[in-house]
Write a protein that holds these residues in place. Sequence first.
Motif, short mmCIF file in Angstrom:
data_model
loop_
_atom_site.label_atom_id
_atom_site.label_comp_id
_atom_site.label_asym_id
_atom_site.label_seq_id
_atom_site.Cartn_x
_atom_site.Cartn_y
_atom_site.Cartn_z
N ASN A 6 0.82 -1.21 0.00
CA ASN A 6 0.00 0.00 0.00
C ASN A 6 0.85 1.26 0.00
O ASN A 6 0.53 2.23 -0.68
N TRP A 9 2.24 1.69 -3.43
CA TRP A 9 1.18 2.08 -4.36
C TRP A 9 0.85 3.57 -4.22
O TRP A 9 0.74 4.29 -5.20
N TRP A 10 0.75 4.01 -2.95
CA TRP A 10 0.42 5.42 -2.73
C TRP A 10 1.56 6.34 -3.10
O TRP A 10 1.34 7.47 -3.55
N ARG A 12 3.68 5.82 -5.52
CA ARG A 12 3.63 5.92 -6.98
C ARG A 12 2.50 6.85 -7.44
O ARG A 12 2.67 7.65 -8.37
N LEU A 13 1.37 6.73 -6.77
CA LEU A 13 0.24 7.60 -7.11
C LEU A 13 0.60 9.06 -6.90
O LEU A 13 0.30 9.92 -7.73
N MET A 16 3.16 10.23 -9.63
CA MET A 16 2.55 10.38 -10.95
C MET A 16 1.61 11.60 -10.97
O MET A 16 1.54 12.32 -11.98
N THR A 17 0.91 11.84 -9.86
CA THR A 17 0.03 13.01 -9.81
C THR A 17 0.85 14.30 -9.90
O THR A 17 0.49 15.23 -10.61
N LEU A 229 4.42 0.39 -13.24
CA LEU A 229 3.07 0.94 -13.08
C LEU A 229 2.05 0.11 -13.83
O LEU A 229 2.30 -0.34 -14.96
N SER A 230 0.90 -0.06 -13.20
CA SER A 230 -0.22 -0.72 -13.88
C SER A 230 -0.99 0.31 -14.70
O SER A 230 -0.84 1.52 -14.48
N GLN A 233 -2.69 2.70 -12.49
CA GLN A 233 -1.83 3.69 -11.85
C GLN A 233 -1.38 4.78 -12.81
O GLN A 233 -0.92 5.83 -12.37
N PRO A 237 -3.81 8.98 -11.68
CA PRO A 237 -3.16 10.27 -11.39
C PRO A 237 -3.55 11.39 -12.35
O PRO A 237 -3.62 12.56 -11.94
#
Length: 385
Positions: A6, A9-10, A12-13, A16-17, A229-230, A233, A237
């Motif tokens: 998690n 994942w966050w 990366r989010l 990317m944002t 990245l999926s 993902q 973003p």
Amino acid sequence: MIFIFNRVWWSRLQAMTWKELLQLLRDPILLIFVIYAFTADIYNAASGVSFQLNNAALVLFDIDRSVASRELAGRFMPPEFRWLGSISNAAQGQRLLDDGKAMAVLDIPPRFGAGLSRGEQKSVQLQIDASNSVQGFLASVDATQIIARYGLEQALVRAGVELNTSGIDAPAINNATRVWFNPNQNDAWFMGISELLNVVTLFSMLLPAAAMVREKERGTIEQLLVSPLSPLQIMIPKVIAMVAVILGGIALGLFGILVPVFSIPVVGSLVLFFVLSILYVSTLAGIGILIATVTNNMAQAGMMVILILAPMMFLSGAWTPPEAMPTIMRLGMYASPLYYYINASYGILMKGAGAMVLWPMFFGILLIGVLVSTATILKFKKQFG
């Protein structure tokens, strides 16, 4: 292990944002366009468009030249009408209408005053340039009211009923009209909010589509696809970044233009309005990304946005009341997310309505958002997965 996943994942989010926001900041033309739309465009729409008759150029062709004709002509007053003067023949009035120098010609026939004094029914002619159908209709309505009122007063005077300063001294029906939510009927309130919502609609689709198409044009989409990245993902973003930008634009347009300049009252919950806007922008951002999956460059994406935006606006009910639409168009109106967003936004900002009243509008946007998001994710995974 789940916590690490998690956290990764966050992170990366978040990265990317931030990348999406930086890309927008590095595109000065698009950034200037966004700022202009949420400021100057809203100001121009609120200050430059009016649905009220104002300064309609009027000329008088008075053959009678009696006290009665002068009194009738004197009732066509500013701000609705603006006198250009008198003319001596009908051909001159026709030329002024044809040249666009006058909007209406009031033609009072001979023996008009004498006929009224004898109790005869007399007619006057008002020629109106209705090439602008809305203004022509308003001029016709206002002139009809003025002439009807004058005719009623003349009839009552002849019947021996006295008039006083408070109105007609006779039995009458009192029409008590109450104007709610916009008591001064200020067009700037309606037009300003309407333009804000239209701008939100445009950029909610255009910005995510532009962000995705830009990846295609620069070839960076392939680099993202070979990264850890999926597809989800990569897509989410872009939606979050553009939602943040548009919410900033809404705040700029609302508190920088509409409230301080036009004194638009915000009587409802701002929290509820921004929650509604987040839901709406997220729904249209899905449409924008879906557009990007079927286009290859910005020109194609822009044309697709316009192709979708135009029917969405016409079916929103902002320009044409639903009651005036054909049945099939009214059914299509429920497929336009802008229809729900406009109704809910006016309900919150001007009427102070709450979630218990507006939940059908929220549900309509949510339902469309679920359908659009599902189609977008499936198309995105098929193309880039």
